[in-house]
Scaffold this motif. Structure first.
Motif, PDB file in Angstrom:
ATOM      1  N   GLU A 489       0.848  -1.210   0.000  1.00  0.00           N
ATOM      2  CA  GLU A 489       0.000   0.000   0.000  1.00  0.00           C
ATOM      3  C   GLU A 489       0.885   1.264   0.000  1.00  0.00           C
ATOM      4  N   ARG A 490       1.932   1.253   0.815  1.00  0.00           N
ATOM      5  CA  ARG A 490       2.841   2.424   0.854  1.00  0.00           C
ATOM      6  C   ARG A 490       3.467   2.673  -0.519  1.00  0.00           C
ATOM      7  N   LEU A 491       3.829   1.547  -1.184  1.00  0.00           N
ATOM      8  CA  LEU A 491       4.448   1.680  -2.508  1.00  0.00           C
ATOM      9  C   LEU A 491       3.497   2.339  -3.499  1.00  0.00           C
ATOM     10  N   LEU A 492       2.212   1.971  -3.440  1.00  0.00           N
ATOM     11  CA  LEU A 492       1.234   2.572  -4.361  1.00  0.00           C
ATOM     12  C   LEU A 492       1.188   4.084  -4.147  1.00  0.00           C
ATOM     13  N   ILE A 493       1.135   4.480  -2.896  1.00  0.00           N
ATOM     14  CA  ILE A 493       1.023   5.911  -2.612  1.00  0.00           C
ATOM     15  C   ILE A 493       2.315   6.648  -3.003  1.00  0.00           C
ATOM     16  N   ALA A 494       3.430   5.969  -2.877  1.00  0.00           N
ATOM     17  CA  ALA A 494       4.715   6.621  -3.192  1.00  0.00           C
ATOM     18  C   ALA A 494       4.974   6.725  -4.696  1.00  0.00           C
ATOM     19  N   GLY A 495       4.251   5.946  -5.503  1.00  0.00           N
ATOM     20  CA  GLY A 495       4.445   6.113  -6.948  1.00  0.00           C
ATOM     21  C   GLY A 495       4.382   4.849  -7.790  1.00  0.00           C
ATOM     22  N   ALA A 496       4.400   3.666  -7.164  1.00  0.00           N
ATOM     23  CA  ALA A 496       4.323   2.429  -7.971  1.00  0.00           C
ATOM     24  C   ALA A 496       2.874   2.113  -8.310  1.00  0.00           C
ATOM     25  N   LEU A 497       2.683   1.263  -9.286  1.00  0.00           N
ATOM     26  CA  LEU A 497       1.333   0.853  -9.666  1.00  0.00           C
ATOM     27  C   LEU A 497       1.153  -0.641  -9.350  1.00  0.00           C
ATOM     28  N   PRO A 498      -0.109  -1.100  -9.188  1.00  0.00           N
ATOM     29  CA  PRO A 498      -0.317  -2.497  -8.763  1.00  0.00           C
ATOM     30  C   PRO A 498       0.429  -3.505  -9.624  1.00  0.00           C
ATOM     31  N   HIS A 499       0.403  -3.316 -10.953  1.00  0.00           N
ATOM     32  CA  HIS A 499       1.038  -4.325 -11.815  1.00  0.00           C
ATOM     33  C   HIS A 499       2.557  -4.320 -11.642  1.00  0.00           C
ATOM     34  N   GLU A 500       3.121  -3.166 -11.287  1.00  0.00           N
ATOM     35  CA  GLU A 500       4.582  -3.113 -11.073  1.00  0.00           C
ATOM     36  C   GLU A 500       4.971  -3.848  -9.786  1.00  0.00           C
ATOM     37  N   VAL A 501       4.161  -3.634  -8.760  1.00  0.00           N
ATOM     38  CA  VAL A 501       4.436  -4.295  -7.474  1.00  0.00           C
ATOM     39  C   VAL A 501       4.293  -5.812  -7.655  1.00  0.00           C
ATOM     40  N   ASP A 502       3.196  -6.223  -8.313  1.00  0.00           N
ATOM     41  CA  ASP A 502       2.975  -7.664  -8.506  1.00  0.00           C
ATOM     42  C   ASP A 502       4.095  -8.284  -9.351  1.00  0.00           C
ATOM     43  N   ALA A 503       4.506  -7.565 -10.405  1.00  0.00           N
ATOM     44  CA  ALA A 503       5.537  -8.117 -11.299  1.00  0.00           C
ATOM     45  C   ALA A 503       6.849  -8.358 -10.542  1.00  0.00           C
ATOM     46  N   ALA A 504       7.153  -7.454  -9.597  1.00  0.00           N
ATOM     47  CA  ALA A 504       8.411  -7.617  -8.852  1.00  0.00           C
ATOM     48  C   ALA A 504       8.412  -8.931  -8.083  1.00  0.00           C
ATOM     49  N   LEU A 505       7.277  -9.257  -7.480  1.00  0.00           N
ATOM     50  CA  LEU A 505       7.225 -10.508  -6.705  1.00  0.00           C
ATOM     51  C   LEU A 505       7.154 -11.740  -7.594  1.00  0.00           C
ATOM     52  N   VAL A 506       6.457 -11.607  -8.718  1.00  0.00           N
ATOM     53  CA  VAL A 506       6.375 -12.757  -9.634  1.00  0.00           C
ATOM     54  C   VAL A 506       7.759 -13.035 -10.224  1.00  0.00           C
ATOM     55  N   ASP A 507       8.464 -11.980 -10.593  1.00  0.00           N
ATOM     56  CA  ASP A 507       9.818 -12.179 -11.135  1.00  0.00           C
ATOM     57  C   ASP A 507      10.757 -12.759 -10.082  1.00  0.00           C
ATOM     58  N   PHE A 508      10.469 -12.466  -8.821  1.00  0.00           N
ATOM     59  CA  PHE A 508      11.272 -13.021  -7.726  1.00  0.00           C
ATOM     60  C   PHE A 508      11.021 -14.527  -7.597  1.00  0.00           C
ATOM     61  N   PHE A 510       7.474 -15.729  -6.790  1.00  0.00           N
ATOM     62  CA  PHE A 510       6.136 -16.014  -6.242  1.00  0.00           C
ATOM     63  C   PHE A 510       5.176 -16.302  -7.391  1.00  0.00           C
ATOM     64  N   LYS A 511       4.109 -17.057  -7.094  1.00  0.00           N
ATOM     65  CA  LYS A 511       3.130 -17.329  -8.153  1.00  0.00           C
ATOM     66  C   LYS A 511       2.304 -16.087  -8.451  1.00  0.00           C
ATOM     67  N   MET A 512       2.106 -15.264  -7.427  1.00  0.00           N
ATOM     68  CA  MET A 512       1.265 -14.075  -7.580  1.00  0.00           C
ATOM     69  C   MET A 512       1.801 -12.950  -6.733  1.00  0.00           C
ATOM     70  N   GLY A 513       1.469 -11.730  -7.128  1.00  0.00           N
ATOM     71  CA  GLY A 513       1.834 -10.586  -6.304  1.00  0.00           C
ATOM     72  C   GLY A 513       0.714 -10.272  -5.328  1.00  0.00           C
ATOM     73  N   PRO A 514       0.931  -9.304  -4.413  1.00  0.00           N
ATOM     74  CA  PRO A 514      -0.049  -9.045  -3.363  1.00  0.00           C
ATOM     75  C   PRO A 514      -1.405  -8.555  -3.882  1.00  0.00           C
ATOM     76  N   PHE A 515      -1.391  -7.792  -4.999  1.00  0.00           N
ATOM     77  CA  PHE A 515      -2.674  -7.233  -5.439  1.00  0.00           C
ATOM     78  C   PHE A 515      -3.492  -8.269  -6.217  1.00  0.00           C
ATOM     79  N   ALA A 516      -2.833  -9.047  -7.048  1.00  0.00           N
ATOM     80  CA  ALA A 516      -3.553 -10.133  -7.738  1.00  0.00           C
ATOM     81  C   ALA A 516      -4.104 -11.093  -6.692  1.00  0.00           C
ATOM     82  N   MET A 517      -3.318 -11.335  -5.646  1.00  0.00           N
ATOM     83  CA  MET A 517      -3.724 -12.239  -4.568  1.00  0.00           C
ATOM     84  C   MET A 517      -4.939 -11.677  -3.825  1.00  0.00           C
TER      85      MET A 517
END
Ligand code: 3H9
Length: 691
Positions: A489-508, A510-517
């Motif tokens: 949530e902090r990342l969204l407010i600071a400037g990231a978008l849901p798909h960017e946050v999710d992509a970071a975890l999927v590339d790491f 994980f099967k899914m990022g926090p927002f898709a989850m």
């Protein structure tokens, strides 16, 4: 004391390994075996050799704890070449598991006899490896690449019966496997035969190679970036070369994999999984209570899934609801899940019938009277839990374990509703309960040791990985997850978008990022829980205020056109996020994937450190096992605490200080343990032995 005994029976040298617990092939065993084979060959009165072993396993493989250390002679491949080159026939007498290097020992022998209960396999892939002592070369030569490759790819062992069908074993005998091995060894010696697998080409026909290539193509497609699959394919292809050259290919691949960070992490997970089974303060003298009948309270998704776990393990279970309609719904949901398994071919219609027959529906708590364990999976509200446990205290039989599946609530408060707090424990299953492996066994003060031992033993019987955790809000897994959710949530407010946050975890990994989850689970769940606790999350709350609860409403952080399961970016959500940033006076900026990852994972590690300081988890490895089995943390990354060590705790502590300053949030400051350990030049791994 030698780990390898040498005796002579009927002019046959019986070489018996005795290296508890599982006869791993450590340096001393390799030296003992090499000496015994040489001694037998030098003794003119000996006609043949049998390799047997004491204890429950034949040989569980190379000693995994030696990996990464300087190798000691003889190396396993050299030892196996010596066994195969023995002028006198060598026969393996296999009574238990022959895994990895253990099966490779048997493959280097000239004959193999086993008991029906024996299991044979090459599980190296589970450690991020391929067989490295000739297994990739000898097994295909013996049984064909089309049969050998799937064994090595899955790592799953096969039964003695199947091994006999495959031609991997010469004989399966019902008892006295050593005597049978001696007979075979004598017969081979008498016939002057010494069948050598390394030169066998029986199964490597054109048809076999074609079948293998088809399997290899499929496996490579599904490899998901894991280096073991292409390595295994390359090694098996090398069976086309002369044995010595093929082995050289295998060796090179094995050595490169053993140095790979992914294999190191998987080896950490192997040992952490074993350690998690040891519950501090509870030794083998504490015997679990007998569980022959269970009851589950609540036939919702969770309760139904838990009831299925019991039925799948063959334990009769009474599924209890307050009203017939809810009960019918629950039973129908369970039947539908079993139907899917039948249609997929993973369950037979008979097994479906048997499992459903083990689930007895009932209305009213009185039906829990006959159960040895009652698992409550009712609404997550303290009032509801107290009322249920008060009632259970009246109806449950003496000594029955009373377990709550609560995800967050205080277990001692629940226990206090009964007159038997020694029997009240937390058993926190993860959704879907019939699938997810993790079971947090919550051990509040005052619970009896044998109640804890029962929950752990039962968890294993249900096919779970039980991790004993202390009582505290959210226990281990959810407490750390909350930190990640807040960070997202902090990342969204600071400037990231849901798909960017999710992509970071999927590339790491994980099967899914926090927002898709969140969209999948339903955003309203967190929303309700925040409201109950008086918490706020500007973006998450606004999304729910708009009625965007996730997949079930067709939109959440993403849009799901016509019931699609994969979401698309939603301009309205992105505008809403930008508006909230502006309202909070935040100038939005772009984040790299590495920054996103650090911001998501560092606060989790910090919470993990606090969890360790408070004794809620016994060891860092326990936290890793929780995250791998309950939250899809990629096993090849070893778990959050292992990952933190690999990044460097000092690096993480500095990043957290910067985050805390930026967010003006003291809670983000590094936990004392996170600064103390690097100051002592240690990581979390150092806690294993030093505290
Ligand atoms: C290999 O062989 C490579 C070769 O191809 C090439 C080499 C050049 N080493 O699981 P448990 C310990 S790779 C060291 O609770 P169970 C384990 O840590 C290897 N230690 O018992 C534990 O110790 P502790 C391929 C080992 O009855 C204790 O034994 N082989 C090893 O539930 C009991 O273990 C494998 O991957 C080992 N190889 O299950 C097999 N194996 O009591 C791995 C076990 O101090 N092992 N230990 O915590 C297993 O699958 C299971 O342990 C086994 C027993 C089925 C054997």
């Amino acid at each position: 004391m030698s780990l390898v005994a040498y005796t002579i029976q009927h002019a046959v040298a019986v070489v018996a390994i005795d290296n508890p617990p599982v006869n791993a092939l450590g340096a001393a065993v390799r030296q003992g075996l090499a000496a015994a084979v040489a001694q037998a060959n030098g003794d003119a009165t000996v006609t043949a050799i049998v390799i047997a072993s004491a204890g429950k396993a034949f040989i569980a493989g190379a000693d995994i704890s030696e990996f990464g250390k300087p190798p000691a002679a003889p190396l396993l491949p050299d030892l196996l070449d010596a066994i195969e080159a023995s002028a006198k026939p060598v026969v393996a007498a296999i009574h238990g598991v022959a895994l990895g290097g253990g099966l490779e020992v048997a493959l280097a022998c000239h004959g193999r006899v086993a008991l029906p209960a024996a299991k044979l396999g090459l599980p190296e892939v589970k450690l991020g490896l391929i067989p490295g002592a000739g297994g990739t070369q000898r097994l295909p030569r013996l049984i064909g690449a089309a049969k050998a490759f799937p064994m090595m790819l899955s790592g799953e062992p096969i039964s003695a019966g199947l091994a006999l069908d495959y031609g991997l074993l010469d004989e399966v005998v019902s008892s006295d496997v050593v005597a049978a091995a001696i007979r075979l060894a004598e017969a081979l010696a008498a016939e002057g035969r010494r069948p050598v697998t390394s030169t066998a080409t029986v199964a490597l026909t054109e048809a076999d190679r074609e079948s293998f290539e088809a399997l290899a193509k499929d496996a490579l497609k599904k490899a998901d970036g894991m280096p073991t699959v292409p390595a295994l394919v390359e090694a098996v292809r090398a069976t086309a070369l002369p044995f010595k050259e093929g082995v050289a290919v295998e060796r090179k691949l094995f050595l490169s994999l053993i140095a790979d960070e992914r294999s190191k992490a998987l080896r950490h997970v192997f040992f952490a999984e074993r350690e998690v089974a040891k519950v501090p303060g509870i030794g083998s003298e504490v015997k679990p209570r007998e569980i022959t009948a269970a009851a589950v309270i609540g036939a919702g998704t969770m309760g139904g899934g838990i009831a299925m776990c019991f039925a799948n393990a063959g334990i009769p279970v009474t599924l209890i609801e307050t009203a017939q309609a809810a009960l019918d719904n629950g039973i129908n949901r369970i039947a539908a899940i079993y139907d899917i398994s039948v249609s997929r071919g993973s369950l037979t219609p008979e097994a479906r019938k048997q499992r459903l027959a083990l689930i007895k529906p009932a209305v009213g708590l009185a039906a829990a009277a006959g159960a040895d364990i009652v698992v409550e999976a009712a609404f997550e509200e303290m009032g509801v839990k107290k009322q249920i446990f008060g009632e259970l205290d009246r109806v449950a039989k003496p000594g029955a374990i009373l377990a709550s599946n609560t995800s967050y609530l205080d277990v001692p408060t629940i226990a206090a509703a009964t007159g038997r707090p020694q029997d009240v424990i937390g058993m926190h299953f993860f959704s879907p309960a019939n699938v997810m492996k993790l079971l947090e066994v919550v051990r509040p003060q005052g619970v009896a040791d044998d109640a804890v031992a029962t929950a752990v033993a039962l968890g294993r019987k249900l096919g779970k990985v039980p991790v004993v955790v202390g009582n505290g809000f959210g226990f281990v897994g959810n407490r750390m997850l909350e930190q990640r959710t807040r960070a997202a949530e902090r990342l969204l407010i600071a400037g990231a978008l849901p798909h960017e946050v999710d992509a970071a975890l999927v590339d790491f990994g994980f099967k899914m990022g926090p927002f898709a989850m969140a969209d999948l689970a339903g955003n309203d769940i967190g929303w309700r829980s925040r409201r109950a606790r008086g918490l706020k999350a500007a973006v998450a709350d606004a999304i729910c205020d708009a009625g965007w609860f996730g997949q079930k409403t067709g939109r959440g952080y993403y849009i799901y056109p016509q019931g699609a399961r994969t979401g698309q970016r939603c301009p309205e959500v992105e505008a809403l996020i930008a508006r909230i940033s502006a309202e909070q006076g935040v100038t939005r900026r772009a984040f790299t994937q590495a920054e996103i990852l650090a911001r998501l994972l560092d606060p989790m590690v910090n919470e993990g450190a606090r969890i360790l300081e408070e004794g809620i988890a016994a060891r860092p490895g326990d936290i890793d096992i929780v995250w791998i089995n309950g939250y899809n943390w990629p096993a090849w990354r070893g778990g959050p605490m292992y990952w933190a060590d690999s990044v460097g705790l000092d690096v993480i502590a500095k990043r957290l200080e910067a985050q805390a300053a930026e967010a003006g949030d003291k809670a983000l400051e590094p936990a004392p343990l996170l600064t103390r350990l690097p100051a002592e030049s240690k990581g979390f791994a150092g806690l294993r032995t030093d505290s």
